[in-house]
Design a protein around this motif. Structure first.
Motif, PDB file in Angstrom:
ATOM      1  N   ASN A 131      -4.176  31.118 -36.868  1.00 34.51           N
ATOM      2  CA  ASN A 131      -5.176  30.165 -37.367  1.00 34.51           C
ATOM      3  C   ASN A 131      -5.159  30.112 -38.896  1.00 34.51           C
ATOM      4  N   LYS A 132      -5.076  31.274 -39.539  1.00 32.52           N
ATOM      5  CA  LYS A 132      -5.036  31.323 -41.007  1.00 32.52           C
ATOM      6  C   LYS A 132      -3.776  30.651 -41.551  1.00 32.52           C
ATOM      7  N   GLN A 133      -2.649  30.890 -40.915  1.00 28.48           N
ATOM      8  CA  GLN A 133      -1.388  30.303 -41.380  1.00 28.48           C
ATOM      9  C   GLN A 133      -1.376  28.784 -41.200  1.00 28.48           C
ATOM     10  N   THR A 164       4.690  33.565 -31.821  1.00 30.68           N
ATOM     11  CA  THR A 164       5.706  34.575 -31.549  1.00 30.68           C
ATOM     12  C   THR A 164       5.831  35.561 -32.707  1.00 30.68           C
ATOM     13  N   ASP A 165       5.871  35.047 -33.920  1.00 30.88           N
ATOM     14  CA  ASP A 165       6.093  35.895 -35.099  1.00 30.88           C
ATOM     15  C   ASP A 165       4.870  36.718 -35.488  1.00 30.88           C
ATOM     16  N   LEU A 166       3.693  36.124 -35.401  1.00 25.93           N
ATOM     17  CA  LEU A 166       2.493  36.772 -35.932  1.00 25.93           C
ATOM     18  C   LEU A 166       1.698  37.535 -34.886  1.00 25.93           C
ATOM     19  N   GLU A 167       1.848  37.173 -33.637  1.00 24.83           N
ATOM     20  CA  GLU A 167       1.238  37.832 -32.491  1.00 24.83           C
ATOM     21  C   GLU A 167      -0.281  37.734 -32.440  1.00 24.83           C
ATOM     22  N   GLU A 168      -0.995  37.818 -33.562  1.00 23.72           N
ATOM     23  CA  GLU A 168      -2.455  37.718 -33.584  1.00 23.72           C
ATOM     24  C   GLU A 168      -2.882  36.263 -33.753  1.00 23.72           C
ATOM     25  N   VAL A 169      -3.718  35.776 -32.855  1.00 25.03           N
ATOM     26  CA  VAL A 169      -4.168  34.392 -32.887  1.00 25.03           C
ATOM     27  C   VAL A 169      -4.931  34.093 -34.175  1.00 25.03           C
ATOM     28  N   ASN A 179      -3.913  33.420 -22.992  1.00 21.09           N
ATOM     29  CA  ASN A 179      -3.887  34.397 -24.081  1.00 21.09           C
ATOM     30  C   ASN A 179      -4.054  33.751 -25.461  1.00 21.09           C
ATOM     31  N   CYS A 180      -4.238  32.450 -25.522  1.00 19.28           N
ATOM     32  CA  CYS A 180      -4.399  31.743 -26.812  1.00 19.28           C
ATOM     33  C   CYS A 180      -5.742  31.040 -26.917  1.00 19.28           C
ATOM     34  N   GLN A 181      -6.734  31.507 -26.198  1.00 15.26           N
ATOM     35  CA  GLN A 181      -8.031  30.822 -26.196  1.00 15.26           C
ATOM     36  C   GLN A 181      -8.724  30.856 -27.557  1.00 15.26           C
ATOM     37  N   GLY A 182      -8.389  31.788 -28.419  1.00 13.57           N
ATOM     38  CA  GLY A 182      -8.972  31.837 -29.761  1.00 13.57           C
ATOM     39  C   GLY A 182      -8.239  30.961 -30.767  1.00 13.57           C
TER      40      GLY A 182
END
Length: 186
Positions: free
Chosen positions: A46-48, A37-42, A126-129
Protein backbone atom coordinates in the motif's frame (compact mmCIF):
# COMPACT_ATOMS: atom_id res chain seq x y z
CA UNK A 1 -16.79 -11.37 -50.46
CA UNK A 2 -17.72 -7.74 -49.89
CA UNK A 3 -14.93 -5.22 -49.44
CA UNK A 4 -14.35 -4.01 -45.91
CA UNK A 5 -15.19 -0.37 -45.45
CA UNK A 6 -12.43 1.61 -43.79
CA UNK A 7 -13.13 2.80 -40.27
CA UNK A 8 -13.58 6.43 -39.60
CA UNK A 9 -10.81 8.19 -37.69
CA UNK A 10 -12.99 8.42 -34.57
CA UNK A 11 -13.67 4.68 -34.56
CA UNK A 12 -9.97 3.87 -34.94
CA UNK A 13 -9.06 6.33 -32.18
CA UNK A 14 -11.69 4.83 -29.84
CA UNK A 15 -10.40 1.34 -30.59
CA UNK A 16 -6.79 2.34 -29.90
CA UNK A 17 -7.86 4.19 -26.74
CA UNK A 18 -9.69 1.06 -25.49
CA UNK A 19 -6.65 -1.12 -26.18
CA UNK A 20 -4.38 1.38 -24.39
CA UNK A 21 -6.71 1.41 -21.37
CA UNK A 22 -6.77 -2.38 -21.22
CA UNK A 23 -2.99 -2.56 -21.60
CA UNK A 24 -2.58 -0.02 -18.79
CA UNK A 25 -4.99 -1.98 -16.56
CA UNK A 26 -3.15 -5.24 -17.13
CA UNK A 27 0.27 -3.64 -16.68
CA UNK A 28 -0.83 -2.04 -13.43
CA UNK A 29 -2.10 -5.42 -12.24
CA UNK A 30 1.29 -6.96 -13.01
CA UNK A 31 3.02 -4.21 -11.01
CA UNK A 32 0.76 -4.79 -8.00
CA UNK A 33 1.33 -8.53 -8.20
CA UNK A 34 5.11 -8.03 -8.36
CA UNK A 35 4.97 -5.73 -5.32
CA UNK A 36 3.02 -8.42 -3.44
CA UNK A 37 5.64 -10.99 -4.37
CA UNK A 38 8.65 -8.81 -3.55
CA UNK A 39 7.41 -7.03 -0.43
CA UNK A 40 5.22 -9.76 1.08
CA UNK A 41 3.54 -7.32 3.55
CA UNK A 42 0.30 -5.81 2.26
CA UNK A 43 0.84 -2.59 4.25
CA UNK A 44 4.21 -2.11 2.56
CA UNK A 45 2.60 -2.68 -0.86
CA UNK A 46 0.00 0.00 0.00
CA UNK A 47 2.82 2.42 0.87
CA UNK A 48 4.71 1.67 -2.35
CA UNK A 49 1.60 2.12 -4.51
CA UNK A 50 0.92 5.45 -2.81
CA UNK A 51 4.52 6.57 -3.32
CA UNK A 52 4.46 5.48 -6.96
CA UNK A 53 1.25 7.47 -7.43
CA UNK A 54 2.76 10.50 -5.69
CA UNK A 55 5.73 10.42 -8.08
CA UNK A 56 3.35 10.22 -11.03
CA UNK A 57 1.14 13.01 -9.64
CA UNK A 58 3.96 15.51 -9.28
CA UNK A 59 4.70 15.06 -12.99
CA UNK A 60 1.17 14.53 -14.27
CA UNK A 61 0.00 17.93 -13.05
CA UNK A 62 2.11 19.64 -15.73
CA UNK A 63 0.42 17.66 -18.49
CA UNK A 64 -2.97 18.28 -16.95
CA UNK A 65 -2.45 22.04 -16.76
CA UNK A 66 -1.06 22.17 -20.31
CA UNK A 67 -3.86 20.14 -21.92
CA UNK A 68 -6.95 20.94 -19.86
CA UNK A 69 -7.13 24.70 -20.43
CA UNK A 70 -8.44 25.23 -16.89
CA UNK A 71 -7.76 28.55 -15.25
CA UNK A 72 -6.23 28.86 -11.81
CA UNK A 73 -8.56 27.50 -9.17
CA UNK A 74 -9.54 29.92 -6.43
CA UNK A 75 -9.88 27.44 -3.57
CA UNK A 76 -9.72 23.82 -2.45
CA UNK A 77 -13.38 23.17 -3.34
CA UNK A 78 -12.92 24.28 -6.93
CA UNK A 79 -9.66 22.33 -7.21
CA UNK A 80 -11.22 19.03 -6.07
CA UNK A 81 -14.15 19.58 -8.41
CA UNK A 82 -11.75 20.04 -11.36
CA UNK A 83 -9.85 16.88 -10.36
CA UNK A 84 -13.08 14.87 -10.21
CA UNK A 85 -14.68 16.15 -13.41
CA UNK A 86 -11.72 16.97 -15.65
CA UNK A 87 -8.69 15.08 -14.29
CA UNK A 88 -10.33 11.68 -13.89
CA UNK A 89 -11.97 12.04 -17.32
CA UNK A 90 -8.69 13.05 -18.96
CA UNK A 91 -6.52 10.29 -17.52
CA UNK A 92 -8.91 7.42 -16.67
CA UNK A 93 -11.86 8.11 -18.95
CA UNK A 94 -14.33 8.36 -16.03
CA UNK A 95 -15.86 11.19 -14.07
CA UNK A 96 -16.16 11.34 -10.32
CA UNK A 97 -18.30 13.34 -7.97
CA UNK A 98 -17.27 15.41 -4.97
CA UNK A 99 -19.42 14.97 -1.85
CA UNK A 100 -19.38 15.05 1.95
CA UNK A 101 -17.80 18.46 2.47
CA UNK A 102 -17.03 19.37 6.07
CA UNK A 103 -18.11 22.72 7.50
CA UNK A 104 -14.64 24.24 7.02
CA UNK A 105 -14.45 23.28 3.34
CA UNK A 106 -11.17 21.44 3.97
CA UNK A 107 -12.29 17.82 3.70
CA UNK A 108 -14.41 16.01 1.12
CA UNK A 109 -14.90 12.72 -0.65
CA UNK A 110 -14.22 11.95 -4.29
CA UNK A 111 -16.55 9.15 -5.37
CA UNK A 112 -15.91 6.94 -8.40
CA UNK A 113 -18.69 4.63 -9.49
CA UNK A 114 -16.53 3.18 -12.26
CA UNK A 115 -12.81 2.50 -12.00
CA UNK A 116 -10.98 1.04 -15.00
CA UNK A 117 -8.02 0.01 -12.82
CA UNK A 118 -10.07 -2.83 -11.35
CA UNK A 119 -11.21 -4.43 -14.60
CA UNK A 120 -10.25 -8.12 -14.44
CA UNK A 121 -9.36 -7.89 -10.70
CA UNK A 122 -10.38 -10.07 -7.77
CA UNK A 123 -8.50 -9.84 -4.49
CA UNK A 124 -7.43 -13.15 -2.99
CA UNK A 125 -8.22 -13.78 0.69
CA UNK A 126 -4.64 -13.09 1.78
CA UNK A 127 -4.80 -9.56 0.28
CA UNK A 128 -7.87 -8.20 2.06
CA UNK A 129 -5.82 -5.34 3.56
CA UNK A 130 -4.63 -4.24 0.11
CA UNK A 131 -5.82 -0.95 -1.30
CA UNK A 132 -5.40 -2.06 -4.89
CA UNK A 133 -5.97 1.43 -6.32
CA UNK A 134 -3.77 3.20 -3.79
CA UNK A 135 -1.82 4.65 -6.70
CA UNK A 136 -4.77 7.05 -7.18
CA UNK A 137 -4.46 8.48 -3.67
CA UNK A 138 -0.78 9.13 -4.34
CA UNK A 139 -1.47 10.77 -7.71
CA UNK A 140 -3.99 13.14 -6.15
CA UNK A 141 -1.69 13.95 -3.23
CA UNK A 142 1.30 14.58 -5.52
CA UNK A 143 -0.62 16.72 -8.00
CA UNK A 144 -2.16 18.84 -5.25
CA UNK A 145 1.21 19.35 -3.61
CA UNK A 146 2.53 20.79 -6.87
CA UNK A 147 -0.23 23.42 -6.78
CA UNK A 148 0.63 24.35 -3.17
CA UNK A 149 -1.90 22.17 -1.34
CA UNK A 150 -0.59 19.73 1.24
CA UNK A 151 -3.21 16.98 1.59
CA UNK A 152 -3.92 13.62 3.10
CA UNK A 153 -5.77 11.18 0.82
CA UNK A 154 -7.25 7.96 2.19
CA UNK A 155 -9.64 5.28 0.98
CA UNK A 156 -13.03 5.14 2.70
CA UNK A 157 -14.81 2.66 0.43
CA UNK A 158 -13.61 0.18 -2.17
CA UNK A 159 -15.65 -2.04 -4.50
CA UNK A 160 -12.96 -4.73 -4.28
CA UNK A 161 -13.70 -4.88 -0.53
CA UNK A 162 -17.44 -5.26 -1.06
CA UNK A 163 -18.52 -1.61 -1.07
CA UNK A 164 -20.84 -0.14 -3.69
CA UNK A 165 -18.43 2.60 -4.90
CA UNK A 166 -14.83 3.77 -4.67
CA UNK A 167 -14.53 6.69 -2.26
CA UNK A 168 -11.41 8.68 -1.47
CA UNK A 169 -11.31 11.19 1.35
CA UNK A 170 -9.22 14.26 0.52
CA UNK A 171 -8.26 16.43 3.47
CA UNK A 172 -6.48 19.76 3.03
CA UNK A 173 -3.77 19.95 5.68
CA UNK A 174 -2.14 23.18 4.64
CA UNK A 175 -2.30 25.73 1.84
CA UNK A 176 1.33 26.50 1.07
CA UNK A 177 1.97 30.04 -0.15
CA UNK A 178 3.69 30.19 -3.51
CA UNK A 179 7.33 31.17 -3.31
CA UNK A 180 9.34 32.45 -6.20
CA UNK A 181 13.07 31.66 -6.43
CA UNK A 182 14.02 35.24 -7.30
CA UNK A 183 12.75 38.79 -6.89
CA UNK A 184 11.66 40.82 -9.89
CA UNK A 185 13.15 44.06 -8.57
CA UNK A 186 16.77 42.89 -8.50
Amino acid sequence: MAPVAPRSGDAIFASVERVNAELFTLTYGAIVRQFLTDLEEVDEVNKQLDQMGYNIGIRLIDEFLAKSNVSKCVDFKETTDIIAKVGFKMFLGVTASVTNWDADGTCCSIVLEDNPLVDFVELPDNCQGLYYCNILSGVIRGALEMVSMKTEVTWLRDVLRGDDVFELQVKLLKQVPEEYPYKDDE
